[in-house]
Design an enzyme around this catalytic site. Structure first.
Site, PDB file in Angstrom:
ATOM      1  N   HIS A 227     -89.263  63.196  42.926  1.00 24.40           N
ATOM      2  CA  HIS A 227     -90.210  62.949  41.826  1.00 24.40           C
ATOM      3  C   HIS A 227     -89.836  61.621  41.171  1.00 24.40           C
ATOM      4  O   HIS A 227     -89.023  61.579  40.247  1.00 24.40           O
ATOM      5  CB  HIS A 227     -90.150  64.118  40.832  1.00 24.40           C
ATOM      6  CG  HIS A 227     -91.153  64.043  39.724  1.00 24.40           C
ATOM      7  ND1 HIS A 227     -91.620  65.148  39.052  1.00 24.40           N
ATOM      8  CD2 HIS A 227     -91.791  62.993  39.149  1.00 24.40           C
ATOM      9  CE1 HIS A 227     -92.483  64.779  38.119  1.00 24.40           C
ATOM     10  NE2 HIS A 227     -92.592  63.456  38.155  1.00 24.40           N
TER      11      HIS A 227
ATOM     12  N   HIS B  68     -91.882  57.922  40.182  1.00 30.67           N
ATOM     13  CA  HIS B  68     -93.061  57.050  40.180  1.00 30.67           C
ATOM     14  C   HIS B  68     -92.546  55.634  40.364  1.00 30.67           C
ATOM     15  O   HIS B  68     -91.790  55.144  39.521  1.00 30.67           O
ATOM     16  CB  HIS B  68     -93.817  57.167  38.853  1.00 30.67           C
ATOM     17  CG  HIS B  68     -94.261  58.565  38.551  1.00 30.67           C
ATOM     18  ND1 HIS B  68     -95.524  59.039  38.849  1.00 30.67           N
ATOM     19  CD2 HIS B  68     -93.590  59.619  37.999  1.00 30.67           C
ATOM     20  CE1 HIS B  68     -95.608  60.307  38.483  1.00 30.67           C
ATOM     21  NE2 HIS B  68     -94.458  60.682  37.965  1.00 30.67           N
TER      22      HIS B  68
ATOM     23  N   HIS C 102     -98.415  67.409  39.135  1.00 34.14           N
ATOM     24  CA  HIS C 102     -97.709  67.596  37.864  1.00 34.14           C
ATOM     25  C   HIS C 102     -98.383  68.776  37.158  1.00 34.14           C
ATOM     26  O   HIS C 102     -99.609  68.791  37.022  1.00 34.14           O
ATOM     27  CB  HIS C 102     -97.845  66.361  36.985  1.00 34.14           C
ATOM     28  CG  HIS C 102     -96.965  65.208  37.384  1.00 34.14           C
ATOM     29  ND1 HIS C 102     -96.934  64.705  38.649  1.00 34.14           N
ATOM     30  CD2 HIS C 102     -96.085  64.470  36.654  1.00 34.14           C
ATOM     31  CE1 HIS C 102     -96.067  63.689  38.689  1.00 34.14           C
ATOM     32  NE2 HIS C 102     -95.551  63.527  37.494  1.00 34.14           N
TER      33      HIS C 102
ATOM     34  N   ASP D 181     -88.105  60.671  37.674  1.00 37.37           N
ATOM     35  CA  ASP D 181     -89.458  60.449  37.142  1.00 37.37           C
ATOM     36  C   ASP D 181     -89.760  58.951  36.964  1.00 37.37           C
ATOM     37  O   ASP D 181     -90.359  58.348  37.847  1.00 37.37           O
ATOM     38  CB  ASP D 181     -89.637  61.219  35.828  1.00 37.37           C
ATOM     39  CG  ASP D 181     -91.075  61.587  35.529  1.00 37.37           C
ATOM     40  OD1 ASP D 181     -91.950  61.361  36.378  1.00 37.37           O
ATOM     41  OD2 ASP D 181     -91.339  62.130  34.426  1.00 37.37           O
ATOM     42  N   ASP D 182     -89.397  58.393  35.813  1.00 40.49           N
ATOM     43  CA  ASP D 182     -89.648  56.971  35.515  1.00 40.49           C
ATOM     44  C   ASP D 182     -88.361  56.369  34.965  1.00 40.49           C
ATOM     45  O   ASP D 182     -88.241  56.128  33.754  1.00 40.49           O
ATOM     46  CB  ASP D 182     -90.782  56.851  34.486  1.00 40.49           C
ATOM     47  CG  ASP D 182     -92.056  57.511  34.970  1.00 40.49           C
ATOM     48  OD1 ASP D 182     -92.732  56.945  35.826  1.00 40.49           O
ATOM     49  OD2 ASP D 182     -92.341  58.643  34.509  1.00 40.49           O
TER      50      ASP D 182
ATOM     51  N   GLU E  12     -95.745  70.475  32.447  1.00 43.10           N
ATOM     52  CA  GLU E  12     -94.869  69.502  31.785  1.00 43.10           C
ATOM     53  C   GLU E  12     -95.202  69.591  30.289  1.00 43.10           C
ATOM     54  O   GLU E  12     -94.431  70.112  29.505  1.00 43.10           O
ATOM     55  CB  GLU E  12     -95.121  68.086  32.331  1.00 43.10           C
ATOM     56  CG  GLU E  12     -94.282  67.005  31.661  1.00 43.10           C
ATOM     57  CD  GLU E  12     -94.663  65.574  32.076  1.00 43.10           C
ATOM     58  OE1 GLU E  12     -95.784  65.356  32.592  1.00 43.10           O
ATOM     59  OE2 GLU E  12     -93.842  64.662  31.845  1.00 43.10           O
TER      60      GLU E  12
HETATM   61  N1  ADE Z   1     -96.887  59.270  35.354  1.00 47.16           N
HETATM   62  C1  ADE Z   1     -95.663  58.747  35.349  1.00 47.16           C
HETATM   63  N2  ADE Z   1     -94.791  59.598  34.825  1.00 47.16           N
HETATM   64  C2  ADE Z   1     -95.483  60.713  34.487  1.00 47.16           C
HETATM   65  C3  ADE Z   1     -95.138  61.964  33.925  1.00 47.16           C
HETATM   66  N3  ADE Z   1     -93.886  62.267  33.562  1.00 47.16           N
HETATM   67  N4  ADE Z   1     -96.122  62.850  33.717  1.00 47.16           N
HETATM   68  C4  ADE Z   1     -97.379  62.560  34.050  1.00 47.16           C
HETATM   69  N5  ADE Z   1     -97.744  61.414  34.596  1.00 47.16           N
HETATM   70  C5  ADE Z   1     -96.811  60.497  34.821  1.00 47.16           C
HETATM   71 ZN    ZN Z   2     -93.833  62.370  36.974  1.00 44.76          ZN
END
Ligand code: ADE
Ligand code: ZN
Length: 336
Positions: A14, A16, A194, A275-276, A197
């Protein structure tokens, strides 16, 4: 335990790729492409990364992606991420990209996919890191736009293992994308989404029922529905959990309140992911460390998190066995 975490072979499911854009690279690309960004220095960018919720993050994240124009930019972005994977002993990664974030700005689909794919190929050859690509539909846009994106992806089917669903969960439930996911599955794409969350447990249930997902991204709100938790355990439906992300976006107030270890102990196939990472303060090792510092996790459980990610990955059984061997061999050597 920190040495163990650092050396543990890891699998990321996971991530991005746009979320791995570090402020330094954002600045370099802005200069190279003559794009104006509303910051005077990388430090100023970092200072702006204070989020109240998912939407406040997404607004800044989509803005950051504006510096990505040429195939080389997507290559550089992906290569920088792979070098971080190497540092963290990530041996396999399955990365998301958001085509619509770029095509909406007039960047061709193939510019994006080719830049990412070439870097991943180099990563396989030079770093020994295997990988897959998953393209995500932006759920705040309509299903027609997702269909158009699917059409653009078809000539690149050989490079893309699956489709996913990301962006604003609130108000954009799985049902909105049922037809395009069905079409994607008819073309042979695997599916993920997703869910759970920021949105309710019902979104997890519907991602499985309506979108046929092989994994749920995040999914931490499953605990609100005990019957759903039972089903996730029984089917071993993987959850790609992102600990630091969940704290930054206030899904949990503190890491001490995060439910990842509780879910693991209940028998769910939970995994650790970043994630990011450029926005949330850490890559894979940082995420494992943050969990281990705040929660009572054992060496054996950390290993299980890595094994879960191998089990949940989109590779062949033979490839999975190779990765399991790497984890087993590391753990045997570490404890001897
Ligand atoms: N796009 C990038 N990170 C995300 C996240 N945590 N939740 C939803 N969309 C995303
Ligand atoms: Zn994500």
């Amino acid at each position: 335990m920190m040495t163990y975490i650092q050396g543990l072979p890891k699998v990321e499911l996971h991530l991005h790729i746009e979320g791995s854009l570090e402020p330094d690279l954002m600045f370099d690309l802005a200069k190279r492409n003559q794009i104006t960004i509303p910051f005077n220095s990388p430090e100023e960018v970092e200072a702006a990364y204070q989020f109240d919720d998912l939407q406040s993050f997404l607004d800044i994240y989509y803005q950051g992606a504006n510096v990505l124009i040429h195939e080389q930019d997507f290559f550089d972005l992906t290569w920088a991420y792979l070098l971080r994977c190497q540092q963290d002993n990530v041996i396999h990664t399955e990365i998301f990209f958001d085509p619509q974030t770029h095509t909406a700005r007039g960047i061709a689909f193939e510019t994006v996919i080719n830049g990412i794919d070439k870097a991943l190929k180099k990563g396989r050859e030079e770093l020994g890191i295997s990988s897959q690509i998953i393209m995500c539909f932006l759920r705040h846009l309509d299903q027609d736009s997702a269909f158009e994106t699917l059409r653009q992806a078809l000539p690149h089917k050989d490079k893309i293992i699956g489709v996913g669903l990301d962006s604003s969960e609130q108000g954009h439930p799985p049902a909105k994308f049922q037809q395009v996911f069905e079409e994607a599955m008819n073309h042979g794409f695997l599916t993920v989404a997703h869910a759970g969350e920021e949105g309710p447990a019902q979104n997890i249930h519907n991602a499985m029922k309506l979108l046929g997902v092989a994994r749920v991204d995040h999914g931490v709100r499953c605990v609100e529905d005990p019957q759903l938790v039972e089903q996730l355990i029984k089917d071993r439906t993987p959850l790609t959990v992102c600990p630091l992300s969940n704290i930054k976006l206030k899904v949990f107030s503190t890491m001490g309140e995060h439910n990842i270890v509780e879910l693991l102990r209940q028998g769910l196939c939970v995994t650790v992911n970043s994630d990011d990472p450029a926005y949330f303060g850490g890559y894979m090792t940082d995420n494992f460390v943050a969990v281990a510092e705040a929660l009572p996790v054992t060496f054996e459980e950390l290993k299980q998190l890595s094994l879960n990610a191998i089990e949940a990955s989109f590779i062949t059984e033979e490839e999975k066995q190779q990765l399991v061997k790497k984890v087993e061999s590391f753990c045997d050597t570490f404890h001897s």
